[in-house]
Write a protein that holds these residues in place. Structure first.
Motif, PDB file in Angstrom:
ATOM      1  N   TYR A 157      -1.801   8.523  14.363  1.00  0.00           N
ATOM      2  CA  TYR A 157      -1.437   7.688  13.064  1.00  0.00           C
ATOM      3  C   TYR A 157      -0.948   6.114  13.582  1.00  0.00           C
ATOM      4  N   GLU A 197      -4.741   8.737   4.524  1.00  0.00           N
ATOM      5  CA  GLU A 197      -4.458   8.653   5.928  1.00  0.00           C
ATOM      6  C   GLU A 197      -4.775  10.291   6.477  1.00  0.00           C
ATOM      7  N   ARG A 233       0.729  -1.083  -0.220  1.00  0.00           N
ATOM      8  CA  ARG A 233      -0.126   0.083   0.010  1.00  0.00           C
ATOM      9  C   ARG A 233       0.801   1.369  -0.083  1.00  0.00           C
ATOM     10  N   LEU A 284       9.827   7.008   8.730  1.00  0.00           N
ATOM     11  CA  LEU A 284       8.766   6.559   9.694  1.00  0.00           C
ATOM     12  C   LEU A 284       9.661   5.170  10.353  1.00  0.00           C
ATOM     13  N   VAL A 343      -2.952   3.158  11.560  1.00  0.00           N
ATOM     14  CA  VAL A 343      -2.004   2.379  10.708  1.00  0.00           C
ATOM     15  C   VAL A 343      -1.989   0.982  10.933  1.00  0.00           C
ATOM     16  N   ALA A 391       0.312   5.040   1.542  1.00  0.00           N
ATOM     17  CA  ALA A 391      -0.432   5.486   2.573  1.00  0.00           C
ATOM     18  C   ALA A 391      -0.285   7.145   2.640  1.00  0.00           C
ATOM     19  N   PRO A 392      -0.504   7.848   1.873  1.00  0.00           N
ATOM     20  CA  PRO A 392      -0.299   9.438   1.981  1.00  0.00           C
ATOM     21  C   PRO A 392      -1.151  10.040   2.915  1.00  0.00           C
ATOM     22  N   SER A 393      -0.628  11.222   3.805  1.00  0.00           N
ATOM     23  CA  SER A 393      -1.500  12.028   4.411  1.00  0.00           C
ATOM     24  C   SER A 393      -1.610  13.308   3.565  1.00  0.00           C
ATOM     25  N   ARG A 405       7.805   2.196   2.794  1.00  0.00           N
ATOM     26  CA  ARG A 405       7.527   3.504   2.785  1.00  0.00           C
ATOM     27  C   ARG A 405       8.851   4.425   3.240  1.00  0.00           C
TER      28      ARG A 405
HETATM   29  N1  GLU Z   1       0.692   8.769   6.234  1.00  0.00           N
HETATM   30  C1  GLU Z   1       2.050   8.631   6.565  1.00  0.00           C
HETATM   31  C2  GLU Z   1       2.802   9.627   5.668  1.00  0.00           C
HETATM   32  O1  GLU Z   1       2.316  10.389   4.726  1.00  0.00           O
HETATM   33  C3  GLU Z   1       2.647   7.201   6.006  1.00  0.00           C
HETATM   34  C4  GLU Z   1       2.191   6.186   6.713  1.00  0.00           C
HETATM   35  C5  GLU Z   1       2.892   4.798   6.373  1.00  0.00           C
HETATM   36  O2  GLU Z   1       3.231   4.750   5.102  1.00  0.00           O
HETATM   37  O3  GLU Z   1       2.818   4.062   7.249  1.00  0.00           O
HETATM   38  O4  GLU Z   1       3.810  10.014   6.081  1.00  0.00           O
END
Ligand code: GLU
Length: 320
Positions: free
Chosen positions: A207, A67, A31, A229, A211, A33-35, A225
């Motif tokens: 988050y 996200e 996946r 993170l 997540v 998962a952009p904020s 990612r």
């Molecule tokens: N939503 C997070 C972001 O944009 C990424 C989360 C993830 O990939 O676990 O930095």
């Protein structure tokens, strides 16, 4: 900087490389998962591309999850723009995207599961109060630094209504996992993080909780990612363990930085990928691929043809 040569994060201990698919025996599901705090720029595009390539190289399924759990930080329209940008770059998803803001029931259920097993407590400390306690303990605090919670409210029996909710870490909580590129990572959650927040005082889920719940419910097997993170992963693995979820396979990609060495972001005024200009799309894709350690060959035919070549290159680079 290529994936092969970057230095390890000094906060973590580096070990050996693991095999692709390490520890995962389910069909590949990845996946992005952009904020939605702003449009995609070169940095977020590189993450999207890396995660898409990895899914395609494994013959897997690739999902997009918006996200927007931190609703005040979401920029109006940024979610749609990100989806349009991904499509313009040829990064097609396999199932309908989901929005975290519409999934709070799932986060509430997970929280209740943790309350039932007595892993949650209410906390009424403000950031200022936590800073004061830490300063008294002789801890030096830099602006905007994440604070290691000193456990002030642990035994206070603060109501869980209208207060922040923290996880109660066990006395021993050293978490290790193997990043596919960076090798073995170990973090002691008590000394390096402290009891962390799962629901804020304003009622928003964090988050960390969202997540973990979504990765589980969407049966994600491979998380690819940004390296920013990396220091969150142990927290997430601990939550997975508390909730009885499986731990996915992790690959953290190197961050794109500007000339000042700062991560590209809205704060550092990163330029958006402009999908009204073919040149911007092609140039950003090439730079993103190059950043991921792939060849910097220009896109002469269609984007799809170029992406297919990159999938092959990714396979050769990561599977052989
Ligand atoms: N939503 C997070 C972001 O944009 C990424 C989360 C993830 O990939 O676990 O930095």
């Amino acid at each position: 900087m290529s994936l092969m040569t970057r230095p390890s994060n000094p906060q973590f201990n580096q070990g050996t490389r693991s095999e692709i698919g390490h520890g995962v025996d389910r069909p590949y599901r990845g996946r992005f998962a952009p904020s939605p705090t702003g449009p995609l720029h070169l940095g977020s595009l590189a993450t999207a591309l890396g995660s898409w390539l990895d899914a395609r190289a494994h013959g897997g399924t690739w999902l997009v999850r918006i996200e927007d759990v931190d609703t005040p930080r979401s920029a109006p329209g940024a979610d749609r723009l990100i989806l349009d940008q991904l499509q313009a770059c040829g990064l097609e998803w396999d199932e309908a995207p989901v929005w975290q803001s519409q999934r709070t029931t799932h986060y509430q259920n997970a929280l209740e599961q943790l309350i039932t097993i007595d892993r949650i407590y209410g906390c009424q400390c403000s950031r200022k109060q936590i800073e004061e306690v830490l300063q008294k303990e002789g801890v030096l605090i830099k602006p905007n630094q994440e604070l290691i919670y000193p456990g002030v409210c642990r035994e206070r029996k603060v109501s869980i209504e209208n207060h922040a909710l923290r996880i109660r870490l066990p006395h021993e909580c050293q978490i290790s996992f193997t990043d596919r590129d960076l090798g073995k990572q170990t973090q002691d959650l008590n000394t390096q993080v402290g009891d962390f927040v799962l629901r804020r005082a304003d009622g928003l889920f964090t988050y960390q909780l969202a997540v973990v719940v979504d990765d589980h419910l969407q049966a994600i097997t491979h998380i690819v990612r940004g390296e920013d993170l990396l220091s969150n992963t142990s927290r997430q693995i601990h939550l997975q363990q508390c909730l009885g979820y499986q731990t996915p396979n992790y690959l953290h990609l190197p961050l794109v930085t500007n000339d000042a060495g700062e991560k590209l972001s809205k704060q550092t005024k990163a330029t958006a990928v402009d999908i009204t200009r073919t040149e911007s799309i092609r140039e950003n894709l090439c730079r993103a691929a190059n950043h991921l350690g792939l060849q910097n060959d220009p896109i002469s035919g269609s984007i799809t043809q170029w992406l297919n070549r990159k999938v092959q290159e990714w396979q050769e680079r990561h599977f052989m």
